[in-house]
Design an enzyme around this catalytic site. Sequence first.
Site, PDB file in Angstrom:
ATOM      1  N   HIS A  41      18.443 -33.053 -20.186  1.00  0.00           N
ATOM      2  CA  HIS A  41      16.768 -33.516 -20.928  1.00  0.00           C
ATOM      3  C   HIS A  41      17.011 -35.215 -20.621  1.00  0.00           C
ATOM      4  O   HIS A  41      15.753 -35.364 -20.395  1.00  0.00           O
ATOM      5  CB  HIS A  41      17.469 -33.571 -22.533  1.00  0.00           C
ATOM      6  CG  HIS A  41      16.108 -34.177 -23.106  1.00  0.00           C
ATOM      7  ND1 HIS A  41      14.845 -33.654 -23.767  1.00  0.00           N
ATOM      8  CD2 HIS A  41      16.439 -35.556 -23.773  1.00  0.00           C
ATOM      9  CE1 HIS A  41      14.305 -34.267 -24.227  1.00  0.00           C
ATOM     10  NE2 HIS A  41      15.356 -35.073 -24.545  1.00  0.00           N
TER      11      HIS A  41
ATOM     12  N   HIS B 109      13.606 -38.160 -19.283  1.00  0.00           N
ATOM     13  CA  HIS B 109      12.785 -39.900 -19.365  1.00  0.00           C
ATOM     14  C   HIS B 109      12.917 -40.645 -18.442  1.00  0.00           C
ATOM     15  O   HIS B 109      12.172 -41.633 -18.356  1.00  0.00           O
ATOM     16  CB  HIS B 109      13.549 -40.194 -21.238  1.00  0.00           C
ATOM     17  CG  HIS B 109      13.452 -39.306 -21.970  1.00  0.00           C
ATOM     18  ND1 HIS B 109      12.831 -39.766 -23.303  1.00  0.00           N
ATOM     19  CD2 HIS B 109      14.314 -38.383 -23.112  1.00  0.00           C
ATOM     20  CE1 HIS B 109      12.614 -39.100 -24.480  1.00  0.00           C
ATOM     21  NE2 HIS B 109      13.457 -38.345 -24.251  1.00  0.00           N
TER      22      HIS B 109
ATOM     23  N   GLU C  97       8.597 -37.337 -26.956  1.00  0.00           N
ATOM     24  CA  GLU C  97       8.467 -35.859 -26.309  1.00  0.00           C
ATOM     25  C   GLU C  97       8.084 -34.755 -25.897  1.00  0.00           C
ATOM     26  O   GLU C  97       8.546 -34.132 -25.392  1.00  0.00           O
ATOM     27  CB  GLU C  97       9.847 -35.546 -27.543  1.00  0.00           C
ATOM     28  CG  GLU C  97      11.601 -36.546 -28.018  1.00  0.00           C
ATOM     29  CD  GLU C  97      12.035 -36.282 -27.004  1.00  0.00           C
ATOM     30  OE1 GLU C  97      12.428 -35.544 -25.815  1.00  0.00           O
ATOM     31  OE2 GLU C  97      13.055 -37.229 -26.638  1.00  0.00           O
TER      32      GLU C  97
ATOM     33  N   SER D  90      11.807 -31.383 -19.561  1.00  0.00           N
ATOM     34  CA  SER D  90      13.231 -30.900 -19.309  1.00  0.00           C
ATOM     35  C   SER D  90      13.470 -29.328 -19.715  1.00  0.00           C
ATOM     36  O   SER D  90      14.428 -28.851 -19.547  1.00  0.00           O
ATOM     37  CB  SER D  90      13.775 -31.570 -20.205  1.00  0.00           C
ATOM     38  OG  SER D  90      14.210 -31.344 -21.159  1.00  0.00           O
TER      39      SER D  90
HETATM   40 CO    CO Z   1      14.642 -37.069 -25.634  1.00  0.00          CO
END
Ligand code: CO
Length: 284
Positions: free
Chosen positions: A130, A135, A176, A195
């Site tokens: 993730h 990111h 997010e 993700s």
């Molecule tokens: Co995150």
Amino acid sequence: MTGETTHNLRGDYSGMRPDYTVDQAWSAYTPEEHALWRRLYARQAALVPRYACREFIDSLAALDFGDAIPRFDAVNPKLARATNWRIVAVPGLLPDRAFFEHLAHRRFPVTVWLRTPAEFDYIVEPDVFHDFFGHVPLLFDPVFADYLQAYGKGGLKADALGAIEMLSRLYWYTVEFGLIATPAGVRAYGAGILSSGGELPYCIESDAPNRIGFDLLRIMRTRYKIDTFQETYFVIRDFRELFEATAPDFTPYYAELSHREPILPGAVLATDPVVRSEPPSANT
Ligand code: CO
Ligand code: PHE
């Protein structure tokens, strides 16, 4: 992620430095873990051309880290050249202040451990897949990178003002789970969706969730759920909008919001600008 407790966390916090960083210990990953990484990467990379924003697609292609769990040290020189960010290895979720401090200094904390094969489809806590896949690519975008640093500085201030809950909602609904309107249609830029094998198509194509135009104060009033697909996504026009809308001093915003009721995750207000999203055509 932020705004959550640090109780009962996975990850080994015993050998860390005072700023919560550790060594990645790349040689300790097993062949099975690298194989699981390859499977996770292959599934997500196949979805990205249809559902991700251009900035993410281009960064991912340039980085090309699908063969094995990446060495953080190998990415850092590239990141330094692009936006002067770097990633640091951490045992897992951090306390709010430690997290904000890293962001404020252009350091992105990346969890070192990988989920188990049983968690291929679903994991609540952020793992290295993730954190890295979701990111790191956007840290190469100059405007997004500046936004994230400003968020870190804003977090330290929000902490002093007792406003972390409100500010965390902004992180949640942008960094997010953010969507972005592009000429080709609505696309994802939030790491939590990029993700996720299930939520990435869902956030663009499903009729179930609400998609609402970005509104800073609306977002900071909106609660979120951490263990289901989101009921509401907020859509920015571009990263510039995000940066500029969040540039003012939030102190008066927090004061105003402190005596307004929170909005439930699935609510749509009469004043909300609802955004339409169409399934991407086959050739995009
Ligand atoms: Co995150
Ligand atoms: N401008 C905000 C403040 O004064 C800080 C901030 C910037 C928060 C960017 C979030 C994102 O508090």
